[in-house]
Design a protein around this motif. Structure first.
Motif, mmCIF file in Angstrom:
data_model
loop_
_atom_site.group_PDB
_atom_site.id
_atom_site.type_symbol
_atom_site.label_atom_id
_atom_site.label_comp_id
_atom_site.label_asym_id
_atom_site.label_seq_id
_atom_site.Cartn_x
_atom_site.Cartn_y
_atom_site.Cartn_z
ATOM 1 N N GLY A 144 -35.885 78.914 44.716
ATOM 2 C CA GLY A 144 -34.484 78.954 44.298
ATOM 3 C C GLY A 144 -33.562 79.794 45.141
ATOM 4 N N ALA A 145 -33.929 80.073 46.377
ATOM 5 C CA ALA A 145 -33.081 80.922 47.219
ATOM 6 C C ALA A 145 -31.680 80.349 47.393
ATOM 7 C CB ALA A 145 -33.746 81.126 48.584
ATOM 8 N N PHE A 146 -31.571 79.022 47.382
ATOM 9 C CA PHE A 146 -30.263 78.383 47.590
ATOM 10 C C PHE A 146 -29.267 78.729 46.483
ATOM 11 C CE2 PHE A 146 -32.726 75.496 44.983
ATOM 12 C CZ PHE A 146 -31.828 75.071 44.029
ATOM 13 N N ALA A 147 -29.763 79.248 45.358
ATOM 14 C CA ALA A 147 -28.886 79.527 44.214
ATOM 15 C C ALA A 147 -28.513 80.999 44.101
ATOM 16 C CB ALA A 147 -29.558 79.058 42.929
ATOM 17 N N ILE A 148 -28.853 81.809 45.089
ATOM 18 C CA ILE A 148 -28.511 83.235 45.017
ATOM 19 C C ILE A 148 -27.001 83.422 44.872
ATOM 20 C CG2 ILE A 148 -28.487 85.422 46.303
ATOM 21 C CD1 ILE A 148 -31.201 84.596 47.506
ATOM 22 N N GLY A 149 -26.229 82.711 45.666
ATOM 23 C CA GLY A 149 -24.770 82.820 45.604
ATOM 24 C C GLY A 149 -24.225 82.417 44.250
ATOM 25 N N ALA A 150 -24.779 81.349 43.666
ATOM 26 C CA ALA A 150 -24.325 80.886 42.360
ATOM 27 C C ALA A 150 -24.645 81.912 41.280
ATOM 28 C CB ALA A 150 -24.978 79.541 42.024
ATOM 29 N N ALA A 151 -25.809 82.549 41.383
ATOM 30 C CA ALA A 151 -26.191 83.566 40.400
ATOM 31 C C ALA A 151 -25.259 84.775 40.487
ATOM 32 C CB ALA A 151 -27.645 83.975 40.613
ATOM 33 N N LYS A 152 -24.914 85.181 41.707
ATOM 34 C CA LYS A 152 -23.975 86.296 41.880
ATOM 35 C C LYS A 152 -22.602 85.931 41.326
ATOM 36 C CE LYS A 152 -24.567 87.067 46.331
ATOM 37 N NZ LYS A 152 -24.449 87.682 47.682
ATOM 38 N N ALA A 153 -22.148 84.726 41.635
ATOM 39 C CA ALA A 153 -20.829 84.295 41.179
ATOM 40 C C ALA A 153 -20.753 84.214 39.657
ATOM 41 C CB ALA A 153 -20.485 82.938 41.788
ATOM 42 N N LYS B 120 -37.641 84.578 50.946
ATOM 43 C CA LYS B 120 -38.053 85.122 52.236
ATOM 44 C C LYS B 120 -37.496 86.545 52.408
ATOM 45 C CE LYS B 120 -38.210 80.586 54.479
ATOM 46 N NZ LYS B 120 -37.670 79.728 55.572
ATOM 47 N N TYR B 121 -38.030 87.236 53.384
ATOM 48 C CA TYR B 121 -37.697 88.638 53.638
ATOM 49 C C TYR B 121 -36.197 88.877 53.661
ATOM 50 C CZ TYR B 121 -37.517 93.050 56.317
ATOM 51 O OH TYR B 121 -37.259 94.327 56.744
ATOM 52 N N HIS B 122 -35.467 88.159 54.512
ATOM 53 C CA HIS B 122 -34.037 88.416 54.684
ATOM 54 C C HIS B 122 -33.205 87.960 53.486
ATOM 55 C CE1 HIS B 122 -35.385 88.733 58.914
ATOM 56 N NE2 HIS B 122 -34.473 89.685 58.943
ATOM 57 N N GLN B 123 -33.752 87.089 52.680
ATOM 58 C CA GLN B 123 -32.999 86.609 51.518
ATOM 59 C C GLN B 123 -32.840 87.685 50.444
ATOM 60 O OE1 GLN B 123 -35.418 83.131 50.871
ATOM 61 N NE2 GLN B 123 -33.966 81.793 51.925
ATOM 62 N N PHE B 124 -33.728 88.667 50.457
ATOM 63 C CA PHE B 124 -33.580 89.771 49.498
ATOM 64 C C PHE B 124 -32.313 90.587 49.793
ATOM 65 C CE2 PHE B 124 -38.048 88.873 48.714
ATOM 66 C CZ PHE B 124 -38.151 89.053 47.346
ATOM 67 N N TYR B 125 -31.867 90.591 51.057
ATOM 68 C CA TYR B 125 -30.618 91.291 51.391
ATOM 69 C C TYR B 125 -29.410 90.641 50.721
ATOM 70 C CZ TYR B 125 -33.039 93.772 55.211
ATOM 71 O OH TYR B 125 -33.878 94.562 55.940
ATOM 72 N N ASN C 244 -26.489 94.438 46.604
ATOM 73 C CA ASN C 244 -26.236 95.474 45.599
ATOM 74 C C ASN C 244 -25.373 94.996 44.428
ATOM 75 O OD1 ASN C 244 -27.744 97.412 46.985
ATOM 76 N ND2 ASN C 244 -25.984 97.966 48.267
ATOM 77 N N GLN C 245 -25.342 93.673 44.213
ATOM 78 C CA GLN C 245 -24.580 93.120 43.090
ATOM 79 C C GLN C 245 -25.490 92.728 41.929
ATOM 80 O OE1 GLN C 245 -21.639 90.106 44.201
ATOM 81 N NE2 GLN C 245 -21.658 90.886 46.301
ATOM 82 N N MET C 246 -26.736 92.441 42.234
ATOM 83 C CA MET C 246 -27.699 92.076 41.208
ATOM 84 C C MET C 246 -29.099 92.335 41.754
ATOM 85 S SD MET C 246 -27.728 87.907 41.330
ATOM 86 C CE MET C 246 -28.233 87.040 42.847
ATOM 87 N N VAL C 247 -30.100 92.161 40.904
ATOM 88 C CA VAL C 247 -31.495 92.313 41.313
ATOM 89 C C VAL C 247 -32.103 90.920 41.460
ATOM 90 C CG1 VAL C 247 -33.770 93.172 40.665
ATOM 91 C CG2 VAL C 247 -31.731 94.525 40.156
ATOM 92 N N LEU C 248 -32.717 90.670 42.611
ATOM 93 C CA LEU C 248 -33.465 89.437 42.820
ATOM 94 C C LEU C 248 -34.914 89.682 42.432
ATOM 95 C CD1 LEU C 248 -32.074 88.299 46.301
ATOM 96 C CD2 LEU C 248 -31.634 87.248 44.084
ATOM 97 N N ALA C 249 -35.478 88.805 41.622
ATOM 98 C CA ALA C 249 -36.862 88.958 41.174
ATOM 99 C C ALA C 249 -37.645 87.687 41.483
ATOM 100 C CB ALA C 249 -36.910 89.258 39.683
ATOM 101 N N ASP C 250 -38.572 87.802 42.423
ATOM 102 C CA ASP C 250 -39.445 86.686 42.810
ATOM 103 C C ASP C 250 -40.769 86.858 42.072
ATOM 104 O OD1 ASP C 250 -41.286 84.970 44.057
ATOM 105 O OD2 ASP C 250 -40.347 85.180 46.023
ATOM 106 N N ILE C 251 -41.035 85.978 41.105
ATOM 107 C CA ILE C 251 -42.251 86.130 40.303
ATOM 108 C C ILE C 251 -43.349 85.137 40.678
ATOM 109 C CG2 ILE C 251 -40.911 87.041 38.362
ATOM 110 C CD1 ILE C 251 -41.341 84.341 36.936
ATOM 111 N N GLY C 252 -43.094 84.299 41.684
ATOM 112 C CA GLY C 252 -44.091 83.327 42.129
ATOM 113 C C GLY C 252 -43.754 81.911 41.688
ATOM 114 N N HIS C 253 -44.046 80.943 42.545
ATOM 115 C CA HIS C 253 -43.696 79.545 42.295
ATOM 116 C C HIS C 253 -44.417 79.008 41.052
ATOM 117 C CE1 HIS C 253 -42.132 75.715 44.286
ATOM 118 N NE2 HIS C 253 -42.718 75.299 43.169
ATOM 119 N N PHE C 254 -45.735 79.153 41.050
ATOM 120 C CA PHE C 254 -46.516 78.677 39.904
ATOM 121 C C PHE C 254 -46.048 79.339 38.612
ATOM 122 C CE2 PHE C 254 -49.991 79.390 36.929
ATOM 123 C CZ PHE C 254 -50.478 78.108 36.732
ATOM 124 N N GLU C 255 -45.801 80.637 38.688
ATOM 125 C CA GLU C 255 -45.449 81.389 37.486
ATOM 126 C C GLU C 255 -44.134 80.923 36.866
ATOM 127 O OE1 GLU C 255 -48.609 83.545 39.504
ATOM 128 O OE2 GLU C 255 -46.747 82.631 40.222
#
Length: 364
Positions: free
Chosen positions: A288-297, A309-314, A318-329
């Motif tokens: 769901g990395a493509f939806a980071i902007g939508a979640a912030k908005a 991915k590594y750079h996507q956590f940036y 500092n507007q929200m917390v990204l939590a990657d819990i795993g695809h299967f999960e």
């Protein structure tokens, strides 16, 4: 009962027309007219899942992920995809995939995550475009109410929490019937004027075939004049991802601990904690990395997804917390959702929840 009966029930729940363009959904292997012996529901269709279907006398596997995603030029058994297809065909087992059709369903993958996390006031995070259409047709004045009711029963005229929505304008229609025509009103060779109503109503694209057939069957004219337009209007009830709220604010660490417990994950990869209370949660099962902007908005305090991915956590910035819990999960409860739905629809038929482990990722 045939395989087609089951696929129609599934498509009432998650219409294939709502799947993403890149996806490969529907009946991937098998004949839809085959008599059904049993259904096995799984997240992934692997060789051990086909073996389980054989053991449980199920000749239909309903899988969330499609085993065939790209084209197959050869089927020689040299990789796991080809081996699954060969084994399924050899044992007369059909495979149906639902994937992003269920992702975009308002009661699908992301709704299930919200349910597990006890979120309230849930809404679609990214509404799908081009899902609404408008029908315009012209009906003789004495037949308009009958046709209108038939269209409503077919699914037209639904706008959010409202139904039977339409607009009509009276006017005069003209036509001239030619030699091979069989006009309901008027005389062949003469221009006829008839009091008509221009009727318009909105519908979801998944219902287009049913609505057009219903219009033609109920309309009194031999040739039915109508047109259909795809609308730019946002359909807030169809789309990917969801956003909701906790019943009360909690700290970041309290939330992450609860997230691990409820989503049965051994690890949460997350962006920098902001020392802010958590209330508003966005979720998107799978990648769901493509939806980071939508979640912030949308003002999310946390966005839960997978495969970052590594750079996507940036991109949390500092507007929200990204939590990657795993695809299967993020998708693990999907097969339970489908089993519950099918069991309610056909309670006296064998619907099995797969016991096979299909998560390819292990932790040490």
């Amino acid at each position: 009962m045939t395989i087609n009966h089951i696929t129609q029930i599934l498509e009432d729940f998650a219409p294939l027309s709502y799947a993403e363009d890149f996806d490969n959904v529907g009946l991937l292997v098998g004949d839809a007219s085959t008599e059904l012996t049993g259904v096995l529901v799984t997240l992934d269709t692997l060789e051990n899942v086909v073996d389980e279907a054989i053991t449980k006398n199920c000749n239909l596997i309903v899988s969330f992920h499609p085993i065939i995603f790209g084209g197959l030029k050869k089927i020689t058994g040299k990789n796991y995809v080809e081996r699954v297809v060969i084994k399924a065909i050899q044992n007369n087992i059909a495979i149906y995939a639902i994937h992003t059709a269920l992702d975009n369903s308002p009661k699908g993958v992301n709704a299930k995550i919200c349910e597990v996390l006890n979120l309230t006031n849930t809404n679609i995070l990214i509404p799908q475009k081009n899902t609404l259409k408008k029908l315009t047709t012209y009906i003789p004045l004495d037949s308009v109410e009958k046709v209108r009711e038939v269209l409503f029963n077919a699914g037209a005229g639904k706008i959010g929490n409202y139904s039977n929505c339409s607009f009509s304008t009276e006017g005069k229609g003209t036509y001239k019937a030619h030699d091979n025509a069989n006009p309901v009103k008027g005389i062949i060779g003469e221009t006829h004027t008839e009091k008509e109503v221009m009727l318009t109503c909105i519908f979801g694209k998944a219902d287009e075939h049913t609505i057009v057939n219903s219009l033609i069957e109920s309309h009194p004219y031999e040739e039915v004049a109508y047109d259909i337009q795809t609308l730019d209007n946002t359909n807030a009830y169809i789309g990917i991802g969801m956003i909701g709220e906790l019943k009360k604010e909690v700290s970041e660490k309290e939330f992450l601990n609860d997230l691990k417990l409820k989503m049965k994950t051994q690890m949460v990869r997350h962006s920098k904690l902001l020392n802010k209370p958590i209330k508003k949660i966005a979720v998107l099962g799978g990648s769901g990395a493509f939806a980071i902007g939508a979640a912030k908005a949308a003002g999310a305090d946390v966005f839960i997804t997978a495969d970052l991915k590594y750079h996507q956590f940036y991109e949390a910035e500092n507007q929200m917390v990204l939590a990657d819990i795993g695809h299967f999960e993020t998708e693990q409860f999907t097969k339970n959702l489908l089993v519950d739905y099918l069991t309610k629809k056909i309670p006296n038929f064998a619907i099995h929840l797969s016991e096979s482990i299909t998560n390819p990722i292990n932790y040490f």
